[in-house]
Design a protein around this motif. Structure first.
Motif: not given
Length: 370
Positions: A23-35
């Protein structure tokens, strides 16, 4: 109750080293699109977070105004995600293992879902797609040992069970202790002074261990037990149960003694009064080209729900433990990527524990849900 229990579990994301590689930094948040893309169960993030709040401190919000704060919340969520899965499987399998002695159940088989995975997303696996073991896998392996001691609270009574897969009966020494969570004074080697010891009360007895069965070996009112130690409360001390059994049957050809350990806390983890633990690594040793051994030591404050991760491919001989004040544990890292050095293993390690992964919530200004 059932004779055989199958296909049960609780989901978690891959270990952090595996997840960040995919994954990438944009995914590393709770509720992110990547998550959420990697969470294929509808509304599961909300369901899981609700469960975390029953046992652990949670922030007032999983949203933050800076990248650093957002990543910190993500790390906290990932920690709770893995710990909850491990505790869930540990509790369930322990219960069904005990039911082998219940006449109405006689449970003799437990098949959990699932062992491993094919992609770096949320799933019920204990081993992720890079073959790294999640905390759950260590907890499951421990519950399936040939000899296991368990400690549980039922109707304000503390009960300890032994579960044995040995084909012959044997005996075991059971030791029940009350341990303080913080403020212990660690004695130097050779110093027998017990003042300031983390163990504030202990008692032992020898018990009979039935063949291929489970047996209740200790039962006490929690209030009476803690009444023996007036300076201990349910949020400042906890109970440990240690068992050492004489090996019986074919397993005796491999070892003479079988040992097991269990901890029991009298309140939810979010109510415990804990402090920041201090860790030290020692006895770092190259065992083989692909195996490195080391000792994790903790000082005068306990480290709870502790697990270590490595950016290297491989797994550990032991993991996901509670470390009492002034205690240590010997660990081996077994590489799956060929030869590794002691320096590579040590520099790759990250140690997670309940306080450090929720430290913001233990500070006077840290906002959290009760």
């Amino acid at each position: 109750m059932a004779k055989f229990v199958s296909e049960h579990g609780w989901p978690s994301y891959p270990t952090w080293p595996t997840y960040k590689a995919a994954t990438g930094p944009d995914d590393w948040s709770v509720g992110s699109l990547g998550m959420e893309f990697r969470q294929r169960h509808f509304n599961k993030t909300a369901e899981m977070t609700n469960q975390y709040g029953k046992h652990f401190r949670l922030p007032l919000s999983w949203e933050a105004s800076t990248v650093g704060e957002t990543f910190r919340l993500w790390q906290m969520y990932m920690y709770l995600n893995h710990v909850q899965q491990a505790l869930c499987l540990d509790t369930a399998i322990g219960y069904w293992r005990r039911l082998r002695s219940e006449p109405q159940a006689l449970t003799m088989g437990v098949l959990y879902w699932q062992l491993n995975d094919v992609w770096p997303g949320a799933s019920w696996s204990g081993i992720d797609s890079a073959f790294r073991w999640k905390p759950m896998q260590y907890a499951v392996r421990r519950q399936f040992n040939d000899f296991v001691v368990q400690a549980y609270e039922t109707k304000r009574h503390l009960e300890a069970f032994v579960v044995s897969d040995m084909p012959l009966p044997t005996t075991a020494l059971i030791r029940v202790s009350i341990v303080r969570l913080t403020g212990a004074e660690c004695a130097a080697a050779g110093n027998n002074n017990t003042e300031g010891s983390p163990v504030v009360w202990t008692a032992a007895k020898r018990v009979q261990v039935p063949a291929n069965n489970a047996a209740l070996v200790f039962n006490s009112s929690v209030s009476q037990l803690f009444g023996l130690v007036p300076n201990c409360t349910y949020d400042t001390c906890y109970v440990t149960v240690d068992a050492e059994a004489d090996a019986a049957g074919p397993i005796a050809a491999q070892t003479q003694k079988l040992r097991s350990h269990a901890d029991r806390f009298m309140v939810e983890y979010k109510h415990l009064k804990i402090r920041k633990p201090v860790f030290e690594l020692s006895n770092i040793e190259q065992v083989t080209d692909s195996v490195v051994k080391f000792t994790v030591n903790v000082a005068g404050d306990a480290s709870l729900l502790t697990y270590w991760e490595s950016d290297l491919l491989g797994h550990f001989s032991d993991n996901f433990v509670n470390l009492a004040p002034c205690s240590s544990i010997d660990v081996e890292f077994k590489s799956d990527q060929g030869p590794v050095t002691t320096a590579e293993v040590v520099s790759s390690l990250t140690i997670h524990d309940l306080f450090d992964d929720q430290s913001d919530l233990y500070s006077p200004s840290g906002g959290c849900q009760a």
